[in-house]
Design a protein around this motif. Structure first.
Motif, PDB file in Angstrom:
ATOM      1  N   ASP A 260      11.025  -3.933  11.191  1.00 42.75           N
ATOM      2  CA  ASP A 260      11.239  -2.562  10.764  1.00 42.75           C
ATOM      3  C   ASP A 260      10.732  -2.393   9.356  1.00 42.75           C
ATOM      4  OD1 ASP A 260      13.870  -4.210  10.438  1.00 42.75           O
ATOM      5  OD2 ASP A 260      13.923  -2.671   8.884  1.00 42.75           O
ATOM      6  N   SER A 261      10.335  -1.188   9.049  1.00 42.44           N
ATOM      7  CA  SER A 261       9.698  -0.917   7.756  1.00 42.44           C
ATOM      8  C   SER A 261      10.645  -1.127   6.598  1.00 42.44           C
ATOM      9  CB  SER A 261       9.166   0.525   7.735  1.00 42.44           C
ATOM     10  OG  SER A 261      10.235   1.431   7.942  1.00 42.44           O
ATOM     11  N   HIS A 262      11.931  -1.077   6.865  1.00 42.51           N
ATOM     12  CA  HIS A 262      12.878  -1.250   5.754  1.00 42.51           C
ATOM     13  C   HIS A 262      12.873  -2.680   5.245  1.00 42.51           C
ATOM     14  CE1 HIS A 262      16.395  -0.703   3.275  1.00 42.51           C
ATOM     15  NE2 HIS A 262      16.959  -1.736   3.865  1.00 42.51           N
TER      16      HIS A 262
ATOM     17  N   GLY B 205       2.054   0.282   7.182  1.00 43.58           N
ATOM     18  CA  GLY B 205       1.413   0.829   5.981  1.00 43.58           C
ATOM     19  C   GLY B 205       1.550  -0.037   4.756  1.00 43.58           C
ATOM     20  N   LEU B 206       1.817  -1.344   4.956  1.00 45.86           N
ATOM     21  CA  LEU B 206       2.048  -2.223   3.807  1.00 45.86           C
ATOM     22  C   LEU B 206       0.802  -2.989   3.387  1.00 45.86           C
ATOM     23  CD1 LEU B 206       5.481  -3.720   4.927  1.00 45.86           C
ATOM     24  CD2 LEU B 206       5.055  -1.736   3.473  1.00 45.86           C
ATOM     25  N   LEU B 207      -0.033  -3.354   4.350  1.00 45.03           N
ATOM     26  CA  LEU B 207      -1.212  -4.172   4.072  1.00 45.03           C
ATOM     27  C   LEU B 207      -2.486  -3.408   4.403  1.00 45.03           C
ATOM     28  CD1 LEU B 207      -0.117  -7.669   5.474  1.00 45.03           C
ATOM     29  CD2 LEU B 207       0.085  -6.799   3.135  1.00 45.03           C
ATOM     30  N   ASP B 208      -3.601  -3.836   3.780  1.00 45.27           N
ATOM     31  CA  ASP B 208      -4.908  -3.222   3.992  1.00 45.27           C
ATOM     32  C   ASP B 208      -5.414  -3.578   5.397  1.00 45.27           C
ATOM     33  OD1 ASP B 208      -7.836  -2.946   4.024  1.00 45.27           O
ATOM     34  OD2 ASP B 208      -7.626  -2.489   1.895  1.00 45.27           O
TER      35      ASP B 208
ATOM     36  N   LEU C 191       0.808  -1.219   0.000  1.00 46.11           N
ATOM     37  CA  LEU C 191       0.000   0.000   0.000  1.00 46.11           C
ATOM     38  C   LEU C 191       0.841   1.268   0.000  1.00 46.11           C
ATOM     39  CD1 LEU C 191      -2.999  -0.750   2.403  1.00 46.11           C
ATOM     40  CD2 LEU C 191      -2.905  -0.875  -0.084  1.00 46.11           C
ATOM     41  N   ASN C 192       2.039   1.209   0.596  1.00 47.17           N
ATOM     42  CA  ASN C 192       2.873   2.417   0.647  1.00 47.17           C
ATOM     43  C   ASN C 192       3.778   2.571  -0.573  1.00 47.17           C
ATOM     44  OD1 ASN C 192       4.766   0.445   1.053  1.00 47.17           O
ATOM     45  ND2 ASN C 192       5.521   1.229   3.014  1.00 47.17           N
ATOM     46  N   GLY C 193       3.604   1.693  -1.573  1.00 51.25           N
ATOM     47  CA  GLY C 193       4.389   1.813  -2.798  1.00 51.25           C
ATOM     48  C   GLY C 193       5.742   1.138  -2.758  1.00 51.25           C
ATOM     49  N   SER C 194       6.045   0.405  -1.685  1.00 49.55           N
ATOM     50  CA  SER C 194       7.368  -0.222  -1.562  1.00 49.55           C
ATOM     51  C   SER C 194       7.425  -1.606  -2.198  1.00 49.55           C
ATOM     52  CB  SER C 194       7.749  -0.341  -0.075  1.00 49.55           C
ATOM     53  OG  SER C 194       6.853  -1.210   0.608  1.00 49.55           O
TER      54      SER C 194
END
Length: 653
Positions: A645-647, A601-604, A544-547
């Motif tokens: 971690d988000s990375h 912010g990666l999944l719905d 979802l965050n474009g990564s």
């Protein structure tokens, strides 16, 4: 003029001029008191008295021929001074005109009925061609046939043809207005001319029987009374029509039973024979039904064929990757389970995205084929169990052995040089040199042990590889006297991989499986109801965050079906059977990881919550293998970081 011809008049008709001339031979007179149809006469002599009873328009609606001694619109005028012969001729003309009007009205009624029947058949044909479900189609055929013929019951039989077996009759469906047939179950019957349906199926002849209990003794077929005896029913009139396809092959038989008049609805049944007019309509229905059934069966066959192709393709590609065999099937099962929960989701926007049967089928195919692109990943990458393959590791063993051999040779040369220069070598000198050699060999053995240890896949998040740099700095003399590092740069980079066993280049190759999947699926000429399959499958690693990859889509640009697949794909990768470097994760821990991905912010968030709250994953978890399989990378393996971690989150191999 016919003797039975009747002229209606009022009670004051005798006062009209010319009345006496109407007293002609053969004319019957009938006094009228109302204009209610049908009248007991064919002609009506209108005067003021009858016009007081009802207006002219009402008299015109009775269908009788209208006459008058006065000028009225649409009424045949009678001359007051006409002779009896002249009036007789005028009346004859009026009789003929009235008869022609009746014939015209009857023809118009018949034409209207034919037109209505034709429109009805067209509507039936459109309805049959639009029906996608075979069982619903068969129900509709019987319903429309009973409506067209006003019959009490109807049955439908199909011809079942199987390779290497004799043809059979499949008693597929029955409807009966007088009986409850909800418990009916289809059954197979032998195909024989001895039965009415079998005779029709084998001869392609229609049978119209006014009374099935009064069949001729020499008829080659007999009526089976078992149903009537068992159900307390009485079959009388019966019409059996073969359903012929475009090749004039019988695909089934329609049987209509106990016709009654339209006016009998709700009244005790009085059976009528099936007229030719009704039979013609049912014949047309049978023809439409045959085409509709064959088309539906053909579409079902194509659907089963394509479904078989998809399943065989998934099975074949998973045989290339036996470690994760069943992954695609489990992901498809999870996707359908989660999509099925949207209708009951607490969030209104999810309820609005509820999946139709067509959309579920599209999602299922996308889920089954989402990893098909791993055919484009090289075999040695998929089967790379350690950071260095066996050949490279074997070469490293040879290098260490060569280095030890070089050290031994160097030690021997030193001993020889000492003997020559000193005339001999003391025991103390020999022991010292051998000790130095042993220490150097031990150091090399330690280097090799470090290499072997570093070669195992890891899940490191911190730390450096200074010990590997030390190993890399060790120089070895090659057979051609070149000095080479014990570890070259490529080998060092491979051993320095922190997660798993793949180099960045190899990881990128595996990530390209999504592009290969998209390209492969785009080669398939999907039908309109499945045309989104490539798009859905190609976005199952987007975040979802474009990564995510391969396009870096974000937010609403990612289809809802793809977001569902991403959740299910990660969950199965986490809870799947053990990997050599990653044990299977307990379900509750895997759900925690999904929630952590939501926070990043990666999944719905809403979809993950529905997934967790509904526990729709339980059947798939129960069917997942628990034993550790042989090593192989799966393109959708999920490797969460230790700290989430988000990375690092969301990165898959």
């Amino acid at each position: 003029m016919a003797d039975t011809f009747v002229l209606g008049h009022s009670s004051a008709a005798a006062e009209q001029p010319g009345w006496a001339a109407l007293q002609v031979a053969g004319l019957q007179l009938q006094q009228l008191h109302s204009a209610e149809a049908p009248l007991p006469c064919q002609l009506v002599l209108l005067d003021d008295a009858l016009l007081d009873v009802a207006p002219l328009t009402q008299w015109q609606q009775t269908g009788a021929g209208l006459l008058s001694f006065r000028a009225l619109p649409g009424v045949l005028p009678l001359p007051v001074q006409a002779s009896a012969d002249e009036l007789r001729a005028l009346l004859g003309f009026a009789v003929e005109q009235q008869r022609l009007q009746q014939i015209t009205a009857e023809l118009a009624g018949a034409l209207h009925k034919k037109d209505a029947d034709l429109r009805q058949l067209v509507d039936v044909g459109l309805a049959l061609s639009a029906e996608r479900d075979l069982d619903c189609l068969l129900e509709k055929i019987l319903e429309e046939g009973r409506r067209l013929s006003h019959c009490d019951a109807a049955s439908l039989f199909l011809i079942e043809r199987r390779a290497g077996e004799a043809e059979q009759l499949l008693f597929k469906l029955t409807q009966n207005a007088s009986l409850n047939t909800s418990q009916f179950q289809s059954q197979r019957l032998p195909l024989s001319k001895a039965s009415i349906v079998g005779y029709v199926a084998l001869t392609s002849e229609e049978l119209n029987l006014p009374n099935v209990y009064a069949l001729a003794a020499d008829a080659p077929y007999r009526f089976n009374r078992s149903f009537d005896l068992q159900m307390g029913y009485r079959t009388e009139s019966l019409l059996a029509i073969p359903m012929l396809n475009h090749r004039q092959e019988v695909v089934g038989v329609l049987e209509f039973i106990n016709r009654h008049s339209e006016a009998q609805a709700g009244e005790p049944l009085h059976c009528l024979p099936f007229s030719e007019e009704v039979a013609a309509s049912l014949r047309a229905l049978a023809s439409q039904a045959a085409v509709a059934i064959e088309n539906r069966q053909l579409l079902d066959d194509i659907s089963r064929l394509f479904d078989g192709f998809v399943q065989a393709s998934v099975f074949a590609i998973e045989q290339r990757d036996p470690t994760t065999s069943g992954h695609s099937f489990r992901v498809a099962e999870l996707c359908l389970a989660l999509a099925g929960q949207l209708a009951n989701a607490p969030q209104a926007h999810l309820r609005q995205q509820r999946f139709s049967a067509q959309a579920l089928r599209e999602l299922r195919y996308a889920a089954l084929l989402h990893d098909f692109g791993k055919v484009g990943v090289r075999e040695h990458v998929l089967t790379k169990a350690r950071k260095l393959n066996d050949t490279v590791l074997e070469n490293l063993h040879y290098r260490v052995a060569l280095a030890k051999e070089n050290l031994t040779n160097h030690c021997l040369r030193r001993m020889l040089a000492a003997c020559r220069s000193q005339g001999g070598l003391s025991d103390e000198q020999r022991a010292l040199m051998e000790l130095e050699l042993a220490q150097e060999c031990t150091r090399l053995d330690n280097y090799l042990a470090r290499i072997v240890a570093a070669n195992e896949p890891t899940m490191l998040s911190e730390g450096d590889f200074a010990d590997l740099r030390e190993v890399q700095s060790e120089l070895v003399k090659a057979p051609d006297n070149r000095l080479i590092s014990l570890l070259d740069e490529g080998e060092f980079c491979a051993l320095a991989v922190r997660k798993g066993s793949l180099t960045p280049e190899e990881r990128e190759e595996i990530e390209r499986h999504v592009v290969h999947t998209r390209d492969f699926l785009n080669l398939i000429p999907w039908t309109p109801d499945l045309q989104a399959v490539p798009k859905i499958a190609a976005a199952h690693h987007e975040k979802l965050n474009g990564s995510g990859y391969p396009y870096g889509l974000s937010g609403d640009d990612i289809p809802c079906a793809s977001r569902i697949m991403t959740i299910c794909d990660i969950f199965d990768a986490l809870t799947a059977a053990d990997r050599p470097y990653k044990p299977a994760m307990p379900v509750e821990r895997a759900l925690d990881v999904l929630q952590s991905e939501v926070k990043s912010g990666l999944l719905d968030q809403d979809l993950v919550q529905v997934f967790i709250d509904s526990r729709c994953f339980l059947p798939a978890v129960a069917s997942s293998p628990h034993q550790a399989p042989p090593f192989s990378h799966h393109v959708c393996d999920y490797e969460p970081s230790c700290n989430h971690d988000s990375h690092h989150q969301g990165k898959s191999t």
